[in-house]
Design a protein around this motif. Sequence first.
Motif, PDB file in Angstrom:
ATOM      1  N   PRO A  28     -29.005 -34.811  17.775  1.00  0.00           N
ATOM      2  CA  PRO A  28     -28.760 -35.838  16.760  1.00  0.00           C
ATOM      3  C   PRO A  28     -29.665 -35.611  15.545  1.00  0.00           C
ATOM      4  O   PRO A  28     -30.681 -34.926  15.641  1.00  0.00           O
ATOM      5  CB  PRO A  28     -29.103 -37.147  17.481  1.00  0.00           C
ATOM      6  CG  PRO A  28     -29.980 -36.764  18.607  1.00  0.00           C
ATOM      7  CD  PRO A  28     -29.627 -35.363  18.982  1.00  0.00           C
ATOM      8  N   HIS A  30     -31.483 -37.753  14.074  1.00  0.00           N
ATOM      9  CA  HIS A  30     -32.727 -38.530  14.159  1.00  0.00           C
ATOM     10  C   HIS A  30     -33.468 -38.133  15.436  1.00  0.00           C
ATOM     11  O   HIS A  30     -32.858 -37.746  16.425  1.00  0.00           O
ATOM     12  CB  HIS A  30     -32.460 -40.039  14.129  1.00  0.00           C
ATOM     13  CG  HIS A  30     -31.542 -40.506  15.219  1.00  0.00           C
ATOM     14  ND1 HIS A  30     -31.925 -40.615  16.523  1.00  0.00           N
ATOM     15  CD2 HIS A  30     -30.243 -40.878  15.185  1.00  0.00           C
ATOM     16  CE1 HIS A  30     -30.919 -41.034  17.254  1.00  0.00           C
ATOM     17  NE2 HIS A  30     -29.883 -41.208  16.461  1.00  0.00           N
ATOM     18  N   ARG A  36     -27.954 -45.042  20.631  1.00  0.00           N
ATOM     19  CA  ARG A  36     -27.035 -44.629  19.563  1.00  0.00           C
ATOM     20  C   ARG A  36     -27.591 -43.383  18.909  1.00  0.00           C
ATOM     21  O   ARG A  36     -28.761 -43.327  18.557  1.00  0.00           O
ATOM     22  CB  ARG A  36     -26.883 -45.720  18.519  1.00  0.00           C
ATOM     23  CG  ARG A  36     -26.172 -46.945  19.088  1.00  0.00           C
ATOM     24  CD  ARG A  36     -25.806 -47.898  18.026  1.00  0.00           C
ATOM     25  NE  ARG A  36     -24.652 -47.326  17.333  1.00  0.00           N
ATOM     26  CZ  ARG A  36     -24.145 -47.839  16.243  1.00  0.00           C
ATOM     27  NH1 ARG A  36     -24.669 -48.896  15.693  1.00  0.00           N
ATOM     28  NH2 ARG A  36     -23.113 -47.273  15.668  1.00  0.00           N
ATOM     29  N   VAL A  38     -26.707 -40.265  15.918  1.00  0.00           N
ATOM     30  CA  VAL A  38     -25.901 -39.817  14.784  1.00  0.00           C
ATOM     31  C   VAL A  38     -25.912 -38.291  14.774  1.00  0.00           C
ATOM     32  O   VAL A  38     -26.978 -37.675  14.848  1.00  0.00           O
ATOM     33  CB  VAL A  38     -26.472 -40.360  13.465  1.00  0.00           C
ATOM     34  CG1 VAL A  38     -25.663 -39.857  12.275  1.00  0.00           C
ATOM     35  CG2 VAL A  38     -26.540 -41.883  13.487  1.00  0.00           C
ATOM     36  N   TYR A  39     -24.718 -37.710  14.663  1.00  0.00           N
ATOM     37  CA  TYR A  39     -24.596 -36.261  14.692  1.00  0.00           C
ATOM     38  C   TYR A  39     -24.066 -35.740  13.361  1.00  0.00           C
ATOM     39  O   TYR A  39     -23.196 -36.369  12.740  1.00  0.00           O
ATOM     40  CB  TYR A  39     -23.691 -35.819  15.849  1.00  0.00           C
ATOM     41  CG  TYR A  39     -24.299 -36.162  17.184  1.00  0.00           C
ATOM     42  CD1 TYR A  39     -25.232 -35.327  17.778  1.00  0.00           C
ATOM     43  CD2 TYR A  39     -23.980 -37.353  17.831  1.00  0.00           C
ATOM     44  CE1 TYR A  39     -25.810 -35.642  18.994  1.00  0.00           C
ATOM     45  CE2 TYR A  39     -24.561 -37.679  19.051  1.00  0.00           C
ATOM     46  CZ  TYR A  39     -25.471 -36.824  19.621  1.00  0.00           C
ATOM     47  OH  TYR A  39     -26.053 -37.148  20.821  1.00  0.00           O
ATOM     48  N   ASP A  40     -24.563 -34.581  12.960  1.00  0.00           N
ATOM     49  CA  ASP A  40     -24.196 -33.949  11.698  1.00  0.00           C
ATOM     50  C   ASP A  40     -22.914 -33.144  11.889  1.00  0.00           C
ATOM     51  O   ASP A  40     -22.934 -31.928  12.056  1.00  0.00           O
ATOM     52  CB  ASP A  40     -25.340 -33.048  11.214  1.00  0.00           C
ATOM     53  CG  ASP A  40     -25.081 -32.485   9.838  1.00  0.00           C
ATOM     54  OD1 ASP A  40     -24.244 -33.066   9.107  1.00  0.00           O
ATOM     55  OD2 ASP A  40     -25.712 -31.473   9.489  1.00  0.00           O
ATOM     56  N   GLY A  44     -18.874 -37.425  10.133  1.00  0.00           N
ATOM     57  CA  GLY A  44     -20.025 -37.758  10.965  1.00  0.00           C
ATOM     58  C   GLY A  44     -19.639 -38.573  12.183  1.00  0.00           C
ATOM     59  O   GLY A  44     -18.738 -39.408  12.142  1.00  0.00           O
ATOM     60  N   VAL A  46     -21.069 -41.083  15.322  1.00  0.00           N
ATOM     61  CA  VAL A  46     -22.119 -41.942  15.869  1.00  0.00           C
ATOM     62  C   VAL A  46     -21.689 -42.240  17.298  1.00  0.00           C
ATOM     63  O   VAL A  46     -20.623 -42.804  17.530  1.00  0.00           O
ATOM     64  CB  VAL A  46     -22.279 -43.247  15.065  1.00  0.00           C
ATOM     65  CG1 VAL A  46     -23.351 -44.125  15.691  1.00  0.00           C
ATOM     66  CG2 VAL A  46     -22.586 -42.952  13.600  1.00  0.00           C
TER      67      VAL A  46
END
Length: 160
Positions: A28, A30, A36, A38-40, A44, A46
Amino acid sequence: MEILAGEGVALVKVGESRDVVESRVGPPVHPGRRSRAVYDTDPGLVITYQADETVELVEIGYGGEEVFFEGVQLTYRFIDDVVAELAARGHRAVPFDIGFSFEPGFAIFSMSSLSASELDPGAPVDDPRRVVEGVSVAPFEYFREPTEEEIEAYVRGLES
């Protein structure tokens, strides 16, 4: 990107482990291991993970590649147009506070961060039309409103 209603998308499916997901999409954006992530990707993703580190919910935002269901573009369109097109194909919309869920197992939503003028340059400043900004995918049961009994049981559990 085409959604698989009730299942996810080609890259990530409900029930898969975090390790399997991250072997495909990378870590992810972060740090840390949170419920939760978040992926690039484009668009995008989540992902919400359950306590056992399996995928519970796949969310896809607008921007970059658009999101589709059965050939219908879901993101970056007026929400009422998407609901009408899906209804014409036999998919019943269930409204909730920021969007609509659909029985095959997905929801469209708007956080009202985009204005109607994004899609219609001639739209007045106070145009109330909402733009679909994201899609959530999970089994339909995930989107069902809880019953009064379920809410009461949840509150009792918190109190004990």
